[in-house]
Scaffold this motif. Sequence first.
Motif, PDB file in Angstrom:
ATOM      1  N   LYS A 100      -4.326   2.939  -9.029  1.00 18.37           N
ATOM      2  CA  LYS A 100      -4.101   1.564  -9.491  1.00 18.37           C
ATOM      3  C   LYS A 100      -5.376   0.727  -9.544  1.00 18.37           C
ATOM      4  CE  LYS A 100      -2.342  -0.077  -4.997  1.00 18.37           C
ATOM      5  NZ  LYS A 100      -2.307   1.158  -4.253  1.00 18.37           N
ATOM      6  N   GLY A 101      -6.505   1.300  -9.124  1.00 20.01           N
ATOM      7  CA  GLY A 101      -7.772   0.581  -9.219  1.00 20.01           C
ATOM      8  C   GLY A 101      -8.142  -0.216  -7.976  1.00 20.01           C
ATOM      9  N   TYR A 102      -7.267  -0.223  -6.983  1.00 18.88           N
ATOM     10  CA  TYR A 102      -7.579  -0.900  -5.724  1.00 18.88           C
ATOM     11  C   TYR A 102      -6.682  -0.356  -4.620  1.00 18.88           C
ATOM     12  CZ  TYR A 102      -3.335  -3.714  -6.282  1.00 18.88           C
ATOM     13  OH  TYR A 102      -2.036  -4.110  -6.419  1.00 18.88           O
ATOM     14  N   PHE A 103      -7.094  -0.598  -3.383  1.00 17.21           N
ATOM     15  CA  PHE A 103      -6.301  -0.274  -2.196  1.00 17.21           C
ATOM     16  C   PHE A 103      -5.846  -1.593  -1.593  1.00 17.21           C
ATOM     17  CE2 PHE A 103      -9.238   3.174  -2.792  1.00 17.21           C
ATOM     18  CZ  PHE A 103      -8.563   4.317  -2.406  1.00 17.21           C
ATOM     19  N   THR A 104      -4.593  -1.668  -1.185  1.00 10.98           N
ATOM     20  CA  THR A 104      -4.131  -2.875  -0.500  1.00 10.98           C
ATOM     21  C   THR A 104      -4.756  -2.929   0.896  1.00 10.98           C
ATOM     22  OG1 THR A 104      -2.211  -1.825   0.516  1.00 10.98           O
ATOM     23  CG2 THR A 104      -1.898  -2.776  -1.711  1.00 10.98           C
ATOM     24  N   ILE A 105      -4.666  -4.088   1.513  1.00 10.26           N
ATOM     25  CA  ILE A 105      -5.152  -4.214   2.894  1.00 10.26           C
ATOM     26  C   ILE A 105      -4.442  -3.201   3.779  1.00 10.26           C
ATOM     27  CG2 ILE A 105      -5.143  -5.734   4.922  1.00 10.26           C
ATOM     28  CD1 ILE A 105      -5.737  -8.065   2.957  1.00 10.26           C
ATOM     29  N   ALA A 106      -3.122  -3.053   3.625  1.00  2.13           N
ATOM     30  CA  ALA A 106      -2.362  -2.093   4.434  1.00  2.13           C
ATOM     31  C   ALA A 106      -2.860  -0.667   4.194  1.00  2.13           C
ATOM     32  CB  ALA A 106      -0.875  -2.196   4.122  1.00  2.13           C
ATOM     33  N   GLU A 107      -3.174  -0.322   2.940  1.00  2.00           N
ATOM     34  CA  GLU A 107      -3.670   1.022   2.629  1.00  2.00           C
ATOM     35  C   GLU A 107      -5.056   1.254   3.220  1.00  2.00           C
ATOM     36  OE1 GLU A 107      -1.295   1.739  -1.587  1.00  2.00           O
ATOM     37  OE2 GLU A 107      -3.237   0.724  -1.619  1.00  2.00           O
ATOM     38  N   VAL A 108      -5.898   0.241   3.222  1.00  2.00           N
ATOM     39  CA  VAL A 108      -7.227   0.385   3.823  1.00  2.00           C
ATOM     40  C   VAL A 108      -7.089   0.609   5.329  1.00  2.00           C
ATOM     41  CG1 VAL A 108      -9.456  -0.720   4.278  1.00  2.00           C
ATOM     42  CG2 VAL A 108      -8.381  -0.980   2.032  1.00  2.00           C
ATOM     43  N   VAL A 109      -6.217  -0.161   5.977  1.00  2.00           N
ATOM     44  CA  VAL A 109      -6.010   0.003   7.420  1.00  2.00           C
ATOM     45  C   VAL A 109      -5.501   1.416   7.712  1.00  2.00           C
ATOM     46  CG1 VAL A 109      -4.674  -0.771   9.418  1.00  2.00           C
ATOM     47  CG2 VAL A 109      -5.704  -2.461   7.878  1.00  2.00           C
ATOM     48  N   GLN A 110      -4.564   1.915   6.909  1.00  2.00           N
ATOM     49  CA  GLN A 110      -4.044   3.276   7.122  1.00  2.00           C
ATOM     50  C   GLN A 110      -5.137   4.323   6.900  1.00  2.00           C
ATOM     51  OE1 GLN A 110      -1.155   4.380   8.498  1.00  2.00           O
ATOM     52  NE2 GLN A 110      -1.022   2.197   8.944  1.00  2.00           N
ATOM     53  N   ALA A 111      -5.989   4.137   5.894  1.00  2.00           N
ATOM     54  CA  ALA A 111      -7.092   5.067   5.660  1.00  2.00           C
ATOM     55  C   ALA A 111      -8.062   5.049   6.843  1.00  2.00           C
ATOM     56  CB  ALA A 111      -7.823   4.716   4.359  1.00  2.00           C
ATOM     57  N   ILE A 112      -8.328   3.865   7.383  1.00  2.00           N
ATOM     58  CA  ILE A 112      -9.207   3.752   8.549  1.00  2.00           C
ATOM     59  C   ILE A 112      -8.617   4.517   9.724  1.00  2.00           C
ATOM     60  CG2 ILE A 112     -10.063   2.128  10.303  1.00  2.00           C
ATOM     61  CD1 ILE A 112     -10.507   0.127   7.944  1.00  2.00           C
ATOM     62  N   ILE A 113      -7.317   4.393   9.946  1.00  2.00           N
ATOM     63  CA  ILE A 113      -6.670   5.114  11.046  1.00  2.00           C
ATOM     64  C   ILE A 113      -6.791   6.625  10.827  1.00  2.00           C
ATOM     65  CG2 ILE A 113      -4.426   5.658  12.091  1.00  2.00           C
ATOM     66  CD1 ILE A 113      -3.756   2.647  11.717  1.00  2.00           C
ATOM     67  N   LYS A 114      -6.502   7.092   9.612  1.00  2.00           N
ATOM     68  CA  LYS A 114      -6.634   8.530   9.319  1.00  2.00           C
ATOM     69  C   LYS A 114      -8.066   9.004   9.564  1.00  2.00           C
ATOM     70  CE  LYS A 114      -3.012   8.831   5.828  1.00  2.00           C
ATOM     71  NZ  LYS A 114      -2.740   9.003   4.392  1.00  2.00           N
ATOM     72  N   PHE A 115      -9.028   8.192   9.138  1.00  2.00           N
ATOM     73  CA  PHE A 115     -10.430   8.544   9.336  1.00  2.00           C
ATOM     74  C   PHE A 115     -10.777   8.607  10.817  1.00  2.00           C
ATOM     75  CE2 PHE A 115     -14.920   7.551   9.808  1.00  2.00           C
ATOM     76  CZ  PHE A 115     -15.475   8.550   9.016  1.00  2.00           C
ATOM     77  N   GLU A 116     -10.332   7.631  11.579  1.00  2.00           N
ATOM     78  CA  GLU A 116     -10.650   7.588  13.013  1.00  2.00           C
ATOM     79  C   GLU A 116     -10.043   8.773  13.759  1.00  2.00           C
ATOM     80  OE1 GLU A 116     -12.769   5.519  14.751  1.00  2.00           O
ATOM     81  OE2 GLU A 116     -13.342   4.813  12.771  1.00  2.00           O
ATOM     82  N   LEU A 117      -8.886   9.270  13.307  1.00  3.08           N
ATOM     83  CA  LEU A 117      -8.291  10.459  13.934  1.00  3.08           C
ATOM     84  C   LEU A 117      -9.225  11.661  13.820  1.00  3.08           C
ATOM     85  CD1 LEU A 117      -4.584  10.095  12.803  1.00  3.08           C
ATOM     86  CD2 LEU A 117      -5.370  10.286  15.173  1.00  3.08           C
ATOM     87  N   VAL A 118      -9.988  11.735  12.731  1.00  4.97           N
ATOM     88  CA  VAL A 118     -10.942  12.824  12.510  1.00  4.97           C
ATOM     89  C   VAL A 118     -12.278  12.518  13.197  1.00  4.97           C
ATOM     90  CG1 VAL A 118     -12.306  14.006  10.738  1.00  4.97           C
ATOM     91  CG2 VAL A 118      -9.897  13.476  10.323  1.00  4.97           C
ATOM     92  N   ASP A 119     -12.742  11.276  13.084  1.00  5.76           N
ATOM     93  CA  ASP A 119     -14.092  10.926  13.501  1.00  5.76           C
ATOM     94  C   ASP A 119     -14.235  10.620  14.993  1.00  5.76           C
ATOM     95  OD1 ASP A 119     -16.818  10.514  12.641  1.00  5.76           O
ATOM     96  OD2 ASP A 119     -16.510   8.383  13.047  1.00  5.76           O
TER      97      ASP A 119
END
Length: 154
Positions: A100-119
């Motif tokens: 859709k050309g952008y990530f919502t605030i909620a989607e960014v927060v979820q991506a950050i959580i997924k990233f932190e689980l790995v990092d």
Amino acid sequence: CSSSYGPTPAMMIGDDRINFNLEIKTYDHQDNKIKSITASRLDRYGGDDADEDDENSDGMIDLTPDDLAQPGFIGDTMTLESSHVLASSHRSERTYSNDKGYFTIAEVVQAIIKFELVDRPKCSPYGCIDDHHIYFEGLEPNEMNDAFTIAWSA
């Protein structure tokens, strides 16, 4: 990266950003095994909108579903990378995509959580999960301007 690509002010370091903190649950603190990470207390500085009559108010306003649906990152892809200074073999980098050309605030927060689980399990020089730097400060571009790191404070 052009100015039309990247985090919106809600996700950048500054007064307009949202706030949240991570709640990290581990299986065994010494084994670098994370059971779960969740985001809690999603809010923003209220400024003139804060309830000045509420003596318990800290000037923050909880984010509504409408707030969380606002753009948080402009672009079809968002690449997050480790902010910690580690050997390249221990650095994490993940790219998230949307159509859709952008990530919502909620989607960014979820991506950050997924990233932190790995990092997070990789990032501590002390052999245990860093559960002190959990307060979101914002996203900032890396030196090559091709990915974003997550700034956390304790």
